[in-house]
Design an enzyme around this catalytic site. Structure first.
Site, PDB file in Angstrom:
ATOM      1  NE  ARG A 193      -4.463 -48.739 -20.115  1.00  0.00           N
ATOM      2  CZ  ARG A 193      -4.254 -49.946 -20.659  1.00  0.00           C
ATOM      3  NH1 ARG A 193      -4.476 -50.155 -21.933  1.00  0.00           N
ATOM      4  NH2 ARG A 193      -3.796 -50.937 -19.938  1.00  0.00           N
TER       5      ARG A 193
ATOM      6  CE1 TYR B 258      -8.689 -52.204 -12.922  1.00  0.00           C
ATOM      7  CE2 TYR B 258      -6.568 -51.540 -13.810  1.00  0.00           C
ATOM      8  CZ  TYR B 258      -7.339 -52.438 -13.095  1.00  0.00           C
ATOM      9  OH  TYR B 258      -6.752 -53.558 -12.549  1.00  0.00           O
TER      10      TYR B 258
ATOM     11  N   GLY C 230       3.674 -54.440 -31.741  1.00  0.00           N
ATOM     12  CA  GLY C 230       3.991 -55.588 -30.878  1.00  0.00           C
ATOM     13  C   GLY C 230       5.299 -55.380 -30.137  1.00  0.00           C
TER      14      GLY C 230
ATOM     15  CD  GLN D 237       9.582 -48.219 -20.813  1.00  0.00           C
ATOM     16  OE1 GLN D 237      10.482 -48.886 -21.314  1.00  0.00           O
ATOM     17  NE2 GLN D 237       9.798 -47.043 -20.278  1.00  0.00           N
TER      18      GLN D 237
HETATM   19  P1  NAD Z   1     -11.778 -60.438 -12.647  1.00  0.00           P
HETATM   20  O1  NAD Z   1     -12.577 -59.540 -13.516  1.00  0.00           O
HETATM   21  O2  NAD Z   1     -11.648 -61.865 -13.052  1.00  0.00           O
HETATM   22  O3  NAD Z   1     -12.326 -60.409 -11.160  1.00  0.00           O
HETATM   23  C1  NAD Z   1     -12.943 -59.295 -10.575  1.00  0.00           C
HETATM   24  C2  NAD Z   1     -14.103 -59.800  -9.736  1.00  0.00           C
HETATM   25  O4  NAD Z   1     -14.743 -58.676  -9.107  1.00  0.00           O
HETATM   26  C3  NAD Z   1     -15.186 -60.493 -10.575  1.00  0.00           C
HETATM   27  O5  NAD Z   1     -15.553 -61.715  -9.974  1.00  0.00           O
HETATM   28  C4  NAD Z   1     -16.336 -59.496 -10.594  1.00  0.00           C
HETATM   29  O6  NAD Z   1     -17.593 -60.108 -10.743  1.00  0.00           O
HETATM   30  C5  NAD Z   1     -16.149 -58.824  -9.247  1.00  0.00           C
HETATM   31  N1  NAD Z   1     -16.758 -57.492  -9.178  1.00  0.00           N
HETATM   32  C6  NAD Z   1     -16.630 -56.479 -10.074  1.00  0.00           C
HETATM   33  N2  NAD Z   1     -17.329 -55.409  -9.666  1.00  0.00           N
HETATM   34  C7  NAD Z   1     -17.906 -55.758  -8.468  1.00  0.00           C
HETATM   35  C8  NAD Z   1     -18.748 -55.084  -7.554  1.00  0.00           C
HETATM   36  N3  NAD Z   1     -19.138 -53.827  -7.764  1.00  0.00           N
HETATM   37  N4  NAD Z   1     -19.142 -55.743  -6.433  1.00  0.00           N
HETATM   38  C9  NAD Z   1     -18.745 -57.032  -6.204  1.00  0.00           C
HETATM   39  N5  NAD Z   1     -17.956 -57.713  -7.048  1.00  0.00           N
HETATM   40  C10 NAD Z   1     -17.537 -57.080  -8.156  1.00  0.00           C
HETATM   41  O7  NAD Z   1     -10.338 -59.765 -12.503  1.00  0.00           O
HETATM   42  P2  NAD Z   1      -9.012 -60.311 -11.797  1.00  0.00           P
HETATM   43  O8  NAD Z   1      -7.974 -60.411 -12.827  1.00  0.00           O
HETATM   44  O9  NAD Z   1      -9.315 -61.485 -10.961  1.00  0.00           O
HETATM   45  O10 NAD Z   1      -8.639 -59.058 -10.876  1.00  0.00           O
HETATM   46  C11 NAD Z   1      -8.907 -59.044  -9.485  1.00  0.00           C
HETATM   47  C12 NAD Z   1      -8.370 -57.760  -8.878  1.00  0.00           C
HETATM   48  O11 NAD Z   1      -6.970 -57.672  -9.085  1.00  0.00           O
HETATM   49  C13 NAD Z   1      -8.993 -56.493  -9.464  1.00  0.00           C
HETATM   50  O12 NAD Z   1      -9.193 -55.570  -8.419  1.00  0.00           O
HETATM   51  C14 NAD Z   1      -7.926 -55.988 -10.407  1.00  0.00           C
HETATM   52  O13 NAD Z   1      -7.975 -54.599 -10.557  1.00  0.00           O
HETATM   53  C15 NAD Z   1      -6.653 -56.449  -9.716  1.00  0.00           C
HETATM   54  N6  NAD Z   1      -5.555 -56.612 -10.690  1.00  0.00           N
HETATM   55  C16 NAD Z   1      -5.526 -57.710 -11.506  1.00  0.00           C
HETATM   56  C17 NAD Z   1      -4.480 -57.832 -12.422  1.00  0.00           C
HETATM   57  C18 NAD Z   1      -4.355 -59.036 -13.344  1.00  0.00           C
HETATM   58  O14 NAD Z   1      -3.433 -59.082 -14.150  1.00  0.00           O
HETATM   59  N7  NAD Z   1      -5.224 -60.020 -13.272  1.00  0.00           N
HETATM   60  C19 NAD Z   1      -3.493 -56.842 -12.511  1.00  0.00           C
HETATM   61  C20 NAD Z   1      -3.587 -55.732 -11.684  1.00  0.00           C
HETATM   62  C21 NAD Z   1      -4.608 -55.645 -10.758  1.00  0.00           C
HETATM   63  N1  UDP Z   2      -2.740 -56.839 -26.824  1.00  0.00           N
HETATM   64  C1  UDP Z   2      -2.526 -57.291 -28.109  1.00  0.00           C
HETATM   65  N2  UDP Z   2      -3.435 -58.149 -28.643  1.00  0.00           N
HETATM   66  C2  UDP Z   2      -4.521 -58.596 -27.981  1.00  0.00           C
HETATM   67  C3  UDP Z   2      -4.741 -58.134 -26.660  1.00  0.00           C
HETATM   68  C4  UDP Z   2      -3.831 -57.243 -26.123  1.00  0.00           C
HETATM   69  O1  UDP Z   2      -1.539 -56.933 -28.757  1.00  0.00           O
HETATM   70  O2  UDP Z   2      -5.288 -59.392 -28.553  1.00  0.00           O
HETATM   71  C5  UDP Z   2      -1.758 -55.921 -26.230  1.00  0.00           C
HETATM   72  C6  UDP Z   2      -2.339 -54.642 -25.607  1.00  0.00           C
HETATM   73  O3  UDP Z   2      -2.462 -53.630 -26.586  1.00  0.00           O
HETATM   74  C7  UDP Z   2      -1.298 -54.327 -24.559  1.00  0.00           C
HETATM   75  C8  UDP Z   2      -0.795 -55.699 -24.102  1.00  0.00           C
HETATM   76  O4  UDP Z   2      -1.160 -56.609 -25.131  1.00  0.00           O
HETATM   77  O5  UDP Z   2      -0.220 -53.633 -25.128  1.00  0.00           O
HETATM   78  C9  UDP Z   2      -1.402 -56.161 -22.779  1.00  0.00           C
HETATM   79  O6  UDP Z   2      -2.794 -56.035 -22.876  1.00  0.00           O
HETATM   80  P1  UDP Z   2      -3.779 -56.507 -21.719  1.00  0.00           P
HETATM   81  O7  UDP Z   2      -5.142 -56.050 -22.106  1.00  0.00           O
HETATM   82  O8  UDP Z   2      -3.590 -57.947 -21.448  1.00  0.00           O
HETATM   83  O9  UDP Z   2      -3.266 -55.755 -20.412  1.00  0.00           O
HETATM   84  P2  UDP Z   2      -2.839 -54.238 -20.080  1.00  0.00           P
HETATM   85  O10 UDP Z   2      -2.815 -53.416 -21.319  1.00  0.00           O
HETATM   86  O11 UDP Z   2      -3.856 -53.778 -19.106  1.00  0.00           O
HETATM   87  O12 UDP Z   2      -1.479 -54.401 -19.501  1.00  0.00           O
END
Ligand code: NAD
Ligand code: UDP
Length: 355
Positions: A143, A146, A208, A277
């Protein structure tokens, strides 16, 4: 309200497309920049005819020369299977992307927002997580591309703020869900809903008993706009998420109940470094942004289930145009009935009148 030119990187993704939509509703001009790594044209197709909306295909790891007033930097794959697919590219997108976007913002003196993440806290040993907590991240695990990429991006944002007086806003986003999530991106909410609607086994990783806090997308976007609107002296980082905390098993049970599914739970190994958590302390957001989520998990799940149900029916119909109505999948009936119930609600009637 003053009309601004706003750039959204990652604007064709899940969160980015909702943000573009909301900025247009507020009367701004929106430039959506995306390379479609995980985003989709379909997410922004409904915005293409809007004269205030423009799309540019571009990879943020390369410099960009444009003129705007504000930038939201969301470009980065967000789901574990997507960001682990090409981990080197993930780090480049976070770090080189931040350098390019900050360089641009410095040249044009734009205010710039960074979509950071609760992953900067890693597998936290402080619970719930306040912004002052420095985290517990494995820097060499799967991870890390990221988590460390996002941590380094935060460092860059704060150095540009100190060194170049750049106006920055850093949001630490906790797990968010809603319509336009990618159905195959492996995130837990989309996985469970699609599995339940198709009657497939619900895959629980580990026992879970790990927890997450799920924020509905509309609430999150409201938090973004409020954070961007704070005085220049407030930079964040600011947690934005829903403090309601659920085990993954509880989430699976809720999804089964709301979809009326016959799916059974199956247990799979817990991925390495999966946080046990996660729950945001949103005291700061409440105080400074005057923001807190308003949509509870059950309501948000119902809306998301409707979206996925309709999408699955559309995909099924496109793939099998020769099949009869009677052979449509079981979830079609459920989608139709919940859509009918929504259409009959006074809120939906108001919305359709205002369209
Ligand atoms: P997503 O994957 O749906 O969207 C990401 C977008 O970025 C996509 O459209 C992808 O094509 C674009 N992208 C990726 N690499 C690129 C690059 N090099 N140049 C231009 N575009 C690029 O994800 P999301 O859930 O919409 O997340 C958006 C942002 O929010 C991300 O930065 C993510 O880290 C952050 N974020 C999201 C969550 C969540 O729960 N959804 C949680 C924490 C942080
Ligand atoms: N998870 C799961 N089953 C699935 C997908 C995810 O049990 O089919 C679990 C995963 O292991 C994690 C939590 O759900 O503990 C959230 O996963 P997700 O990938 O949505 O987000 P993140 O781990 O980045 O919070």
């Amino acid at each position: 309200m003053e009309r601004k030119r706003v750039m959204v990187t990652g604007g064709a993704g899940f969160l980015g497309s909702h943000l573009c939509e909301r900025l247009l509703e507020h009367g701004h001009e929106v430039l959506c920049v995306d390379n479609f790594y995980t985003g989709r044209k379909a997410n922004i197709a409904h915005l293409m005819d809007n004269p205030q909306f423009e799309f540019m295909r571009h990879d943020v790891t390369f410099p960009l020369y444009i003129e705007v007033d504000e930038i939201y930097n969301l470009a980065c794959p967000a789901s574990p299977i997507h960001y682990q697919f090409d981990p080197v590219q993930t780090t480049k997108t976070s770090v080189h992307g931040a350098i390019n976007i900050l360089g641009l913002a410095k040249r044009i003196r734009a205010k710039v927002f960074q979509a950071s993440t609760s992953e900067v806290y890693g597998d936290p040993d402080v619970h719930p997580q306040p912004e002052s907590y420095r985290g517990n991240v494995n820097p060499i695990g799967p991870r890390a591309c990221y988590d460390e990429g996002k941590r380094c991006a935060e460092t860059l944002f704060f150095d540009y703020n100190r060194q170049h007086k750049l106006r920055i806003k850093v949001a630490r986003i906790f797990n968010t869900y809603g319509p336009r999530m990618h159905p195959n991106d492996g995130r837990v909410v989309s996985n469970f809903i699609v599995q339940a609607l198709k009657g497939q086994p619900i895959t629980i990783y580990g026992k879970g008993d790990q927890t997450r806090s799920f924020c509905y997308v509309d609430d999150l976007i409201e938090g973004f706009l409020k954070l961007m609107g704070t005085p220049d002296s407030f930079t964040g980082p600011c947690n934005i998420g829903n403090p309601g905390e659920f085990t993954i098993k509880e989430l699976a049970e809720k999804v089964i109940k709301l979809t009326n599914s016959r799916s059974k739970l199956v247990y799979k190994p817990l991925p390495q470094d999966d946080p046990m958590q996660r729950c945001p302390d949103i005291t700061l957001a409440k105080k400074v942004l005057k923001w807190q989520p308003t949509i509870n998990l059950e309501e948000g799940l119902k809306r998301t289930i409707d979206y996925f149900g309709k999408r699955l029916v559309d995909e099924w119909s496109a793939a099998r145009p020769w099949k009869t109505e009677a052979s449509r999948p079981r979830y079609a009936a459920q989608v139709n009935s919940s859509a009918r119930a929504r259409a009959a609600s006074p809120k939906a009637k108001r919305k359709s009148r205002s369209r």
